[in-house]
Each structure stands twice: as C-alpha cells, then as structure tokens.
Write an enzyme that holds these catalytic residues in place. Sequence first.
Site, short mmCIF file in Angstrom:
data_model
loop_
_atom_site.label_atom_id
_atom_site.label_comp_id
_atom_site.label_asym_id
_atom_site.label_seq_id
_atom_site.Cartn_x
_atom_site.Cartn_y
_atom_site.Cartn_z
N GLY A 122 0.84 -1.20 0.00
CA GLY A 122 0.00 0.00 0.00
C GLY A 122 0.87 1.25 0.00
O GLY A 122 1.89 1.29 0.69
N VAL A 245 31.48 -3.26 19.14
CA VAL A 245 31.97 -4.14 18.08
C VAL A 245 32.44 -3.29 16.90
O VAL A 245 31.71 -2.42 16.43
CB VAL A 245 30.86 -5.13 17.65
N ALA A 276 21.05 -7.60 17.63
CA ALA A 276 19.75 -7.14 18.17
C ALA A 276 19.99 -5.82 18.90
O ALA A 276 19.97 -5.76 20.12
CB ALA A 276 19.16 -8.19 19.10
N HIS A 451 -5.35 -16.65 48.62
CA HIS A 451 -4.17 -17.31 49.20
C HIS A 451 -4.21 -18.80 48.89
O HIS A 451 -5.28 -19.40 48.98
CB HIS A 451 -4.15 -17.12 50.71
#
Length: 475
Positions: A122, A245, A276, A451
């Site tokens: 779309g 890194v 990630a 409980h």
Amino acid sequence: MSESYDVIVIGGGPAGYPAAIRAGQNGLKVACIDGWKNRDGGHAFGGTCLNAGCIPSKALLESSELVHRAREEFAAHGIRVGSVEVDLAQMQKRKAGIVKAMTQGIAGLFKAAKVTGLAGHGRLLPGRKVEYTAADGKRTVLEARHVVLAAGSTPTPLPPVPFDGTYVLDSWGALEIDAVPKRLAVIGAGVIGLELGSVWRRLGAEVTVLEALETLLPMADQQLAKEAARHFKKLGLEIRLGAKVTAATLAGGGVSLAYTDAGGAQSLSVDRVVVAIGRRPFTDGLLAEGTGVVVDERGFVRVDGHCRTDAEGVYAVGDCVRGPMLAHKGKEEGVMVADLIAGKYGEVNYRAVPAVLYTAPEIAWVGLTEEQVKAGGRAYKVGVFPFMASGRARAMEATAGFVKTVSAVDDDEILGVHIIGPMAGELIAEAVLAMEYSASTEDLQRTMHAHPTLAEALHEAALAADKRSIDFPNR
Ligand code: FAD
Ligand code: NAD
C-alpha cells in the site's frame, strides 16, 4: 472506477489489524492492506509480532524453559527423568504450528468484522488515495475517507557486522536456527538479546552478549536490573558491558568479532552472531510525494497524542510512530484511532504501558522507576516483597525475585510497580489496572488477594511501603 472505503489501514500487524477490526465493528467499510512476506514468499497477516516476533519467540522461550526446568528443577520435586534431550526439529515445528494458527486466525477475525483483507503493498497518495499493488503486480487506486498507517519496524543493522542470513542473523533468523550453535554471540543486551540469548543458552549454546552501554537494562528500575543480572549470570549468559563491536570476519564456518571495551581491543570467535541493537521504523515506499504526512529525522511518522499525522484524515499507529515498540501499545493506538474515526471516545494512557521481558525469572514493570521518581524530586516510599516469602512461589520452586512498589508520599498514589519473578508478566496486569484508575497504595493494601497466590506478593509489597507487611514484616 476506483473502489472507495471509509477506512484503509496499511499494515496488518498488531497495530493495523486491530484498527481494521474495530473500524469494522464500528460499522465502517474497511480494507487492510498488508505486505508481509514469509521466508517462502507467501503472505500472512499478523506482521512482525505474529510471524517473527512476540509469538514465535514466546513459543521457543516456553519450550527452552521447560528443558531447563526438567534439568535443573525436577529433581527437587522428586521427579527423575534421566537425561533430557532436545528435539529441536520438533520444537521448531511446534513453534511454526502456533504461528500458522495465529496468523490464519486473522482471516476469521476479518470475516467476522467484515474487513476486506488485501495482501500486497500500500502507498499513500495525496488526497487520501491509496495505491494498492497486489501480489501479482496489478495496481489499483483506492479511495478512503480515512487512512491509518501501521507499517511497523525492521531490525536496525550494525554496519561493521552486516546480516548475511547464515552466520550473522537478525532476530527472525535467530528464531529459525535449526541446530544449537556451540558458541553464539548476541550483540545488544536489550529485550531481544536477553530473551533469545536465554533460549539458546538453555538449549546448550555458550552465549556471550556484547552490550555497548555500561549499564544493563538502563530503562528498568536498577534494583530490578541488578537482580536480573544475577540470574542471567546463574543461567550462564555471559554479558560483557561497554563492548563496542568494530569488525566481523567470516572464517572457518564461524565469525570472528573484534570489539573494544574498558580493557582495550578484544576479540571473540563464535559459530553464529545475532545482531539485536534495536529496531527502526519501516516506511519504505509508504508515502508518495505531496501527502502532507511528515516523517521525523529518526524515520518515525510524526503524530500527536491521538495518532493524527500532519495530513487531514491520516493517522499512524504502532512501531512506525513514537513511543515504545510494543505490540500492546500499537493495538491500543489502533483501536483508539478506529473509535475516533467513528466519532467515539478514544484515548491511550501512555503512563500505564506495561513492559515485560519473558526471561526466567520474568521481568515486568509499569510506570516510573525509583530512579525516575527520585530525579523528579517528589517524596516517595518503596515497598518490596521477596517471592522467597510467598508460599505459592515456594510450592512452585520459583522463589527468585521480588515485587517492588514506588508510591508518592503526599497523596499515596502508586507511581510504578516493578516485578522480577514467576509470572511477572501476568502479575503486572493488576498494577496496570491500579495505575489506570490512579489507585493509591492503600487501595492495593485493602484489596483482598486469594491465598496462596503469587498475586499476594503485590499486596504485601504495597503493605511493605507503609511497613505493614504481614508475611515479611522486617521490611
Ligand atoms: P509490525 O508488526 O511490524 O507490522 C507491520 C506490517 O505492515 C507488516 O506486516 C509489514 O509487512 C506491513 N507493511 C509495512 N509497510 C507496508 C506497506 N507499505 N504496504 C503494505 N504492508 C506494509 N512486543 C511485545 O509487545 N511483546 C513481545 O513479547 C514482543 N516480542 C518481540 C520479539 C521479537 C523477536 C521482535 C522482533 C519483536 C517483538 N515485539 C514484542 C515487538 C512487536 O513485534 C512490535 O512492537 C509489533 O509487531 C509492532 O506492531 P506494528 O503493527 O506496528 O508493526
Ligand atoms: P532494545 O532497544 O531493547 O535493545 C537494544 C540494545 O542494544 C540496547 O541495550 C542498546 O544499548 C544495545 N546496542 C545498541 N547499539 C549497540 C551496538 N552497536 N553494540 C552493542 N550494543 C548495542 O532493542 P531490541 O532488543 O533489538 O528490541 C527491539 C524492540 O522490540 C524493542 O523496542 C522492544 O520493545 C521490542 N521487543 C519487545 C519484546 C517484549 O516486549 N518482550 C521482546 C522483543 C522485542
């Protein structure tokens, strides 16, 4: 002649499909266009969440947690199972079955709400027209009184460690691994890194998580984050903080990573890498020139508090707009917008958005952390109740963690609730409801809890805020 709708939703993820369903329930003529592509090129509604995010990750988290419990906990219950073996192919098959059932279920939901589901792409054109490109390449221009953009997000790449789909994986790839790697590196100790790192660690991989920041889970209450760090360590997740890194080299069927930390230049050799480091809004090909919709410098569609864009009649919801990238936040925005379009009341309470990490123990919170309240300068009180003092948690062999409430001293309002422990993701719902109704600590104290349940821990934490805990009175 072009077809016209009251509402066209672009994107069929957890923000878009609820918007379409609610619009249909409101009696509006609605279409939902979704361009998700599965690995086999096929289409399924449900977006990232159902196809490659929340649902498949929770399926693997559940399976791998059972493996872990069978190995580590069953003996304490007096259950002898001998050696526990992992059938990864079956685990992945179960996961795929859950994803299939959930995504196919959307077709039924659309039918019930009279939503027209359209697979394909779309693109918003000026004047609230939408160009729809079907899977076979056929283009149609549709007209709409209102358009809802729900295009979602995509993993943020890390330039020195480009995805290759085999050795360097994104989160979707990390859910599809077909043999447990001996050594796995995860770059980013965020929600995905900790959840998927836990999955593969429990299944037997040596997992090293490289996190650029010096603090683990900086967005969480730090008492919670410290407790979490202890449990990740116990699980054997090696988390290296302050690790940046700089390069990745493919060699000998694995990857060698170069990074720097406080100790200087470092290296790490692994079989696979999962990157990630966050997600970014996905708006590629979504907007034609001249629509009036504004995209900010970070790529998010600009919206106001009711998800209205700068273009009249065009809304945007979910991961492609500001706020936490969470399925439930997108869902509430989608539903709000569909109600507003129908002339009904609609509001999202952004102060009560729960966050859950489905690790073990689970981590969940809502509202402000103690650090945030302190920084705001308002006098506050804290109540903490450890699951060690919960009869139900003991019966479950799940005594790790605690519930913590942070409340205002002046009017007793609950400002935040932070839980690490069994079923934290379920327990937080009561705290969300309490905050939704601006409950006081005393309201929680005076609410009866069955409980023995885990929920009593929230009750007792609220009591502890006024030094009135019955089951852990020395707090
Ligand atoms: P998406 O789910 O990304 O859906 C957008 C859809 O729109 C996609 O199908 C996309 O193909 C389609 N689309 C985009 N552009 C167009 C276009 N121009 N035309 C047609 N279609 C288009 N969140 C949680 O709340 N709980 C969790 O446990 C959780 N776990 C996660 C685990 C992982 C591994 C990942 C990656 C994410 C997880 N999330 C979780 C985040 C969650 O998946 C997202 O917040 C959520 O999917 C966002 O919903 P959305 O509808 O905005 O976008
Ligand atoms: P995140 O923002 O949660 O975590 C990313 C982490 O990577 C952060 O700790 C960040 O400091 C770190 N990082 C950034 N750049 C780095 C670099 N160059 N090197 C090392 N570390 C680096 O993002 P995510 O884990 O990728 O998840 C994406 C989104 O998906 C999140 O917004 C999250 O809300 C959503 N999600 C939610 C759930 C859940 O609700 N349970 C589960 C998975 C994903």
